[in-house]
Design an enzyme around this catalytic site. Structure first.
Site, PDB file in Angstrom:
ATOM      1  N   ASP A  36      52.230 -21.210  38.841  1.00  0.00           N
ATOM      2  CA  ASP A  36      50.860 -21.733  38.036  1.00  0.00           C
ATOM      3  C   ASP A  36      49.892 -23.347  38.355  1.00  0.00           C
ATOM      4  OD1 ASP A  36      48.207 -20.551  38.328  1.00  0.00           O
ATOM      5  OD2 ASP A  36      48.094 -19.057  37.397  1.00  0.00           O
ATOM      6  N   ASP A 147      45.228 -18.018  45.891  1.00  0.00           N
ATOM      7  CA  ASP A 147      45.076 -17.523  44.511  1.00  0.00           C
ATOM      8  C   ASP A 147      43.088 -18.154  44.605  1.00  0.00           C
ATOM      9  OD1 ASP A 147      44.103 -15.953  41.878  1.00  0.00           O
ATOM     10  OD2 ASP A 147      45.419 -17.914  41.160  1.00  0.00           O
ATOM     11  N   GLU A 150      38.701 -15.923  46.967  1.00  0.00           N
ATOM     12  CA  GLU A 150      37.207 -14.902  47.262  1.00  0.00           C
ATOM     13  C   GLU A 150      36.135 -16.124  47.591  1.00  0.00           C
ATOM     14  OE1 GLU A 150      38.836 -15.151  43.784  1.00  0.00           O
ATOM     15  OE2 GLU A 150      39.260 -12.993  44.135  1.00  0.00           O
TER      16      GLU A 150
END
Length: 194
Positions: A36, A147, A150
């Site tokens: 991550d 990730d 959006e």
């Protein structure tokens, strides 16, 4: 792809090795480890924290020898003022980033701080961004995890995304974020694939 482990918490190469060893010692299957944003330098996309991950390519080879693939997160938010931001400003006639109605780059707040957002509805931007994956592959990553595409902003636009008035290329047709919002993530994936 099989059993995978990932998320925030792999704070170093040593921690990745410890977790993988735990799977092995317990006889648990593991096909991939996803790193991550904590493997980034300052949470900035397409960077690596060299203190905590001093030999990322070596770690990737070591895991690959055990049948475990290493996957890198890729967030589309680019920290303002860093080298990637500067490079993106040179893409095409207007630069790589989403702009507002006045022609200024739309800024938001994401993990590294103030950020701008690539306009993946522009073919030149997709080509530029897609070329950035080459470094990830050279570092030994077997894949990427898209990730926050959006796209997300922690800034108070009302919604946790870009303002509706943000302007996008939309393949040369032009339009606002209402038209581009639902294709933004697809554009991110398309840039990586192409």
């Amino acid at each position: 792809m099989g059993y995978q482990d990932g998320g925030v918490g792999f704070g170093s190469g040593a921690e990745v090795r410890r977790v993988v060893a735990g799977y092995v010692s317990r006889g648990l299957p593991l096909s991939a480890v996803h790193l991550d944003i904590d493997h980034y330098d300052g949470h900035r996309v397409f960077t690596v924290d060299r203190e905590r991950f001093p030999d990322l390519s070596g770690l990737a080879r070591e895991l690959s020898d055990q049948g475990v693939r290493l996957v890198s997160i890729v967030d589309p938010a680019v920290k303002t003022g860093d080298a990637l931001h500067d490079a993106g400003r040179e893409v095409g006639p207007r630069g790589a980033f989403v702009r507002d109605a006045a022609g200024e780059e739309v800024r938001g707040e994401v993990w590294p701080g103030e950020c701008v957002y690539p306009d993946f509805t522009d073919p030149a931007v997709r080509e530029w961004w897609g070329g950035l994956y080459e470094e990830r592959l050279k570092q030994g990553f077997a894949g990427v995890w898209h990730d926050m595409n959006e796209p997300v902003s922690f800034a108070p636009f009302g919604d946790a995304t870009l303002p509706r008035s943000a302007r996008h290329s939309l393949e040369g047709v032009g339009g606002d974020h209402r038209a581009a919002h639902n294709v933004y993530a697809l554009g991110t994936a398309r840039a990586g694939w192409e």
